[in-house]
Design a protein around this motif. Structure first.
Motif, PDB file in Angstrom:
ATOM      1  N   GLY A 182       0.798  -1.307   0.011  1.00 51.98           N
ATOM      2  CA  GLY A 182       0.140  -0.116   0.013  1.00 51.98           C
ATOM      3  C   GLY A 182       0.874   1.272  -0.080  1.00 51.98           C
ATOM      4  O   GLY A 182       0.259   2.352   0.416  1.00 51.98           O
ATOM      5  N   GLU A 183       1.796   1.061  -0.444  1.00 49.44           N
ATOM      6  CA  GLU A 183       2.846   2.343  -0.430  1.00 49.44           C
ATOM      7  C   GLU A 183       3.407   2.688  -1.728  1.00 49.44           C
ATOM      8  O   GLU A 183       4.096   1.960  -2.505  1.00 49.44           O
ATOM      9  CB  GLU A 183       4.224   2.032   0.292  1.00 49.44           C
ATOM     10  CG  GLU A 183       3.869   1.501   1.810  1.00 49.44           C
ATOM     11  CD  GLU A 183       5.249   1.535   2.761  1.00 49.44           C
ATOM     12  OE1 GLU A 183       4.892   1.309   3.921  1.00 49.44           O
ATOM     13  OE2 GLU A 183       6.249   1.040   2.134  1.00 49.44           O
ATOM     14  N   LEU A 184       3.315   4.088  -1.930  1.00 47.37           N
ATOM     15  CA  LEU A 184       3.926   4.578  -3.197  1.00 47.37           C
ATOM     16  C   LEU A 184       5.448   5.025  -2.744  1.00 47.37           C
ATOM     17  O   LEU A 184       5.521   5.959  -2.333  1.00 47.37           O
ATOM     18  CB  LEU A 184       3.235   6.092  -3.593  1.00 47.37           C
ATOM     19  CG  LEU A 184       3.756   6.626  -4.831  1.00 47.37           C
ATOM     20  CD1 LEU A 184       3.614   5.798  -6.142  1.00 47.37           C
ATOM     21  CD2 LEU A 184       3.003   8.065  -5.018  1.00 47.37           C
ATOM     22  N   ARG A 185       6.145   4.361  -3.354  1.00 42.16           N
ATOM     23  CA  ARG A 185       7.711   4.177  -2.804  1.00 42.16           C
ATOM     24  C   ARG A 185       8.560   5.253  -3.725  1.00 42.16           C
ATOM     25  O   ARG A 185       8.604   4.703  -5.258  1.00 42.16           O
ATOM     26  CB  ARG A 185       8.402   2.930  -2.714  1.00 42.16           C
ATOM     27  CG  ARG A 185       7.728   2.351  -1.409  1.00 42.16           C
ATOM     28  CD  ARG A 185       8.243   0.810  -1.427  1.00 42.16           C
ATOM     29  NE  ARG A 185       7.712   0.284  -0.055  1.00 42.16           N
ATOM     30  CZ  ARG A 185       7.792  -1.191   0.057  1.00 42.16           C
ATOM     31  NH1 ARG A 185       8.618  -1.869  -0.649  1.00 42.16           N
ATOM     32  NH2 ARG A 185       7.094  -1.332   1.197  1.00 42.16           N
ATOM     33  N   ILE A 186       9.273   6.103  -3.455  1.00 41.55           N
ATOM     34  CA  ILE A 186      10.259   6.999  -4.440  1.00 41.55           C
ATOM     35  C   ILE A 186      11.493   7.072  -3.769  1.00 41.55           C
ATOM     36  O   ILE A 186      11.806   6.896  -2.787  1.00 41.55           O
ATOM     37  CB  ILE A 186       9.681   8.414  -4.476  1.00 41.55           C
ATOM     38  CG1 ILE A 186       8.211   8.558  -4.940  1.00 41.55           C
ATOM     39  CG2 ILE A 186      10.381   9.376  -5.338  1.00 41.55           C
ATOM     40  CD1 ILE A 186       7.882   8.130  -6.350  1.00 41.55           C
ATOM     41  N   LEU A 187      12.424   6.885  -4.803  1.00 36.85           N
ATOM     42  CA  LEU A 187      13.896   6.971  -4.285  1.00 36.85           C
ATOM     43  C   LEU A 187      14.098   8.104  -3.806  1.00 36.85           C
ATOM     44  O   LEU A 187      13.745   9.161  -4.395  1.00 36.85           O
ATOM     45  CB  LEU A 187      14.757   6.487  -5.623  1.00 36.85           C
ATOM     46  CG  LEU A 187      16.088   5.838  -5.505  1.00 36.85           C
ATOM     47  CD1 LEU A 187      15.851   4.310  -4.977  1.00 36.85           C
ATOM     48  CD2 LEU A 187      16.563   5.694  -6.948  1.00 36.85           C
ATOM     49  N   ARG A 188      14.927   7.923  -2.832  1.00 34.11           N
ATOM     50  CA  ARG A 188      15.385   9.196  -1.771  1.00 34.11           C
ATOM     51  C   ARG A 188      17.025   9.157  -1.745  1.00 34.11           C
ATOM     52  O   ARG A 188      17.497   8.097  -1.218  1.00 34.11           O
ATOM     53  CB  ARG A 188      14.743   9.187  -0.679  1.00 34.11           C
ATOM     54  CG  ARG A 188      14.578  10.798  -0.029  1.00 34.11           C
ATOM     55  CD  ARG A 188      13.620  10.885   1.065  1.00 34.11           C
ATOM     56  NE  ARG A 188      13.386  12.214   1.529  1.00 34.11           N
ATOM     57  CZ  ARG A 188      12.833  12.761   2.412  1.00 34.11           C
ATOM     58  NH1 ARG A 188      12.338  11.830   3.158  1.00 34.11           N
ATOM     59  NH2 ARG A 188      12.925  14.076   2.907  1.00 34.11           N
TER      60      ARG A 188
END
Ligand SMILES: [Zn+2]
Length: 136
Positions: free
Chosen positions: A25-31
């Motif tokens: 359920g997570e929108l994961r973006i590179l950081r």
């Protein structure tokens, strides 16, 4: 009759976090570990500090519609034409935007600035992010 042309993203080490985060359920973006810049689309090096230590992190999943287009061809998995493809601005960082299908609203009712939230649909080992009206 031609079959709908539908393409799922091809997973690799650089983008797997993005296309499978929906399982949780997570929108994961590179950081960037060093300067905390969010990076999308995924890149091997931070554009701000040239750092190479990048880690996917979950975003809030909220956003605002920056722009959109109504599509009349069945090119997007899970969407019957006509449907809306939007560029969603994420609140985590100025200029951080992702492209996704907009659902839960008729194409004729979509407006720039619409507050949206992410939802996911699973296709094989991919969880495609879509956005729906946040107040829906
Ligand atoms: Zn950086």
């Amino acid at each position: 009759m031609s079959q709908p042309f539908r393409v799922l993203p091809r997973l690799d080490d650089s983008n797997r976090h993005y296309w499978t985060g929906g399982e949780h359920g997570e929108l994961r973006i590179l950081r960037c570990d060093a300067c905390r810049t969010w990076i999308h689309p995924p890149a091997p090096i931070c554009p701000s500090c040239r750092g190479r230590a990048l880690t996917p992190e979950p975003t809030s999943g909220l956003g605002e519609l920056h722009t959109f287009t109504v599509n009349h061809q069945p090119w997007y998995p899970g969407l019957e034409p006509p449907y809306t493809i939007g560029v969603v601005a994420l609140p985590e960082q100025e200029g951080l935007r992702i492209t996704a299908g907009i659902i839960g609203i008729e194409p004729g009712d979509v407006r720039i600035g619409l507050a949206v939230r992410v939802v996911f649909e699973q296709y094989d080992d991919v969880w495609l992010p879509f956005f729906e009206p946040a107040d829906g």
